[in-house]
Design a protein around this motif. Structure first.
Motif, PDB file in Angstrom:
ATOM      1  N   ASP A  89      62.813  26.538  20.779  1.00 54.57           N
ATOM      2  CA  ASP A  89      62.966  27.270  19.529  1.00 54.57           C
ATOM      3  C   ASP A  89      63.450  28.692  19.819  1.00 54.57           C
ATOM      4  OD1 ASP A  89      62.900  28.138  16.947  1.00 54.57           O
ATOM      5  OD2 ASP A  89      60.721  28.119  16.729  1.00 54.57           O
ATOM      6  N   ASN A  99      54.971  32.446  22.208  1.00 53.37           N
ATOM      7  CA  ASN A  99      54.186  31.419  21.511  1.00 53.37           C
ATOM      8  C   ASN A  99      55.059  30.421  20.769  1.00 53.37           C
ATOM      9  OD1 ASN A  99      55.124  33.076  19.514  1.00 53.37           O
ATOM     10  ND2 ASN A  99      53.147  33.356  18.483  1.00 53.37           N
ATOM     11  N   ALA A 100      56.381  30.485  20.955  1.00 49.10           N
ATOM     12  CA  ALA A 100      57.281  29.565  20.263  1.00 49.10           C
ATOM     13  C   ALA A 100      57.416  28.264  21.053  1.00 49.10           C
ATOM     14  CB  ALA A 100      58.659  30.196  20.082  1.00 49.10           C
ATOM     15  N   ARG A 101      57.850  27.211  20.380  1.00 42.69           N
ATOM     16  CA  ARG A 101      58.179  25.975  21.079  1.00 42.69           C
ATOM     17  C   ARG A 101      59.293  26.264  22.082  1.00 42.69           C
ATOM     18  NH1 ARG A 101      60.227  22.036  16.992  1.00 42.69           N
ATOM     19  NH2 ARG A 101      60.528  20.748  18.838  1.00 42.69           N
ATOM     20  N   THR A 121      63.717  34.356  22.351  1.00 44.56           N
ATOM     21  CA  THR A 121      62.621  33.513  21.889  1.00 44.56           C
ATOM     22  C   THR A 121      61.309  34.272  22.082  1.00 44.56           C
ATOM     23  OG1 THR A 121      61.619  31.305  22.030  1.00 44.56           O
ATOM     24  CG2 THR A 121      62.320  32.327  24.102  1.00 44.56           C
ATOM     25  N   THR A 180      65.911  32.131  18.594  1.00 41.61           N
ATOM     26  CA  THR A 180      66.378  32.871  17.427  1.00 41.61           C
ATOM     27  C   THR A 180      67.645  33.647  17.789  1.00 41.61           C
ATOM     28  OG1 THR A 180      64.111  33.111  16.608  1.00 41.61           O
ATOM     29  CG2 THR A 180      65.764  34.631  15.722  1.00 41.61           C
TER      30      THR A 180
END
Length: 332
Positions: free
Chosen positions: A275, A270-272, A267, A277
């Motif tokens: 959230d 600055n991602a939630r 992740t 990947t």
């Protein structure tokens, strides 16, 4: 048709047209506006069986007077109104759909949906297919225990570091930390000294030592692809009976040394918080090696390749897992 009938038909047509116009004007007057923003919420992807969780929603920028209704499939038959809400999940393993709907007078509703999986962190219950270490270490900071394996004179955690004094837990799921660990930026991992006392984020030399242990005693170059070692380091693990690594003939996840690599992705800072990947496709672990002042190296395993290659990224952006390592006491 005489003039009288023609006149009557004209009057009827005009009356119909006037009625349709009036209906259209009434529809225009009652047409709802569209909300600005989108419904986002703070919900963990994984919770314990019988766990009670507080959930909240946000993200609607306009209007201000928004209220929320929630539906939790398989848990409550009726909708719940409020923000935040408290949900008690069943004492069973399963997947439950949580949907949040925003409402305001004169506006169309917006909604979003997320699945929540209930888990049991007891060994070999929800998470199966791992090799259990014969020895363990207890972190005095939080009392959490970690299995470790000795490879090439080094003790390696056989699971991801889960210390929550920095970084974030996997998929915003603190309850799942014993299974999946936490994820850190390189700056957090190195500057924050996230490993317990006596342990460290693995250096270039540590990783090369691991490659030798997994490669019949022959060390591989730190910068190489480490062909075949992705198979030996990864486990054909299942969560609630569902395979986490997808099947591929190129990587059958033999887990020869009990390193227990899982495809938890990565992740960004600055991602939630939930959230991530590459879940199901990639596993990524930090090295202590810098590429330059702004970037650092990490190793990864990709589901469709047998390798254990190296890559690099920004020190303060991407979050990856950490495997702590120490020199085996008998090797000192």
């Amino acid at each position: 048709m005489n003039l009288t009938w023609k006149f009557a038909w004209l009057i009827l047509v005009f009356a119909l047209l006037a009625g349709l116009t009036a209906c259209k004007e009434e529809e225009d007057e009652t047409t709802s506006d569209t909300m600005s923003g989108a419904v986002v919420y703070d919900i963990p992807y994984y919770v314990l069986r019988d766990e009670t969780v507080t959930m909240s929603a946000s993200g609607i920028l306009f209007p201000d007077d928004v209220y929320y209704k929630w539906y939790v499939s398989g848990v409550y038959s009726d909708t719940l109104t409020g923000n935040p809400i408290t949900v008690r999940f069943p004492d069973s393993l399963g997947v439950f759909r949580v949907s949040a709907h925003s409402y305001a007078d004169g506006f169309y509703s917006l909604s979003t949906v997320q699945e929540v999986t209930t888990i049991d962190t007891t060994w070999n219950t929800s998470l199966t297919g791992l090799l259990r270490s014969a020895v363990s270490f207890t972190d005095e900071r939080d009392g959490r225990s970690y299995g470790y394996v000795t490879l090439g004179g080094l003790d390696w955690f056989s699971q991801n570091l889960a210390w929550q004094g920095a970084g974030i837990p996997f998929k915003a799921s603190r309850s799942a930390a014993p299974l999946f660990g936490s994820f850190y930026t390189w700056d957090e991992a190195i500057g924050g000294e996230v490993c317990p006392e006596g342990w460290r984020v693995p250096t270039r030399e540590d990783w090369e030592s691991l490659s030798a242990a997994m490669n019949g005693g022959t060390p591989l170059d730190f910068y190489g692809n480490w062909t075949g070692l992705g198979v030996k380091a990864s486990a054909d693990v299942r969560l609630n009976d569902t395979r986490m690594w997808p099947y591929t003939p190129d990587n059958f996840h033999s887990n020869d040394f009990g390193w227990n690599a899982m495809p938890l992705g990565y992740t960004f800072a600055n991602a939630r918080s939930n959230d991530f990947t590459g879940v199901g496709s990639y596993g990524c672990w930090w090295t202590a090696e810098e590429k330059n002042a702004d970037q650092a190296y990490y190793r990864y395993i990709y589901s469709e390749r047998p390798d254990f290659p190296l890559s690099y990224t920004s020190k303060d952006d991407m979050r990856a897992a950490v495997r702590c390592v120490r020199t085996h006491p008998q090797s000192l």
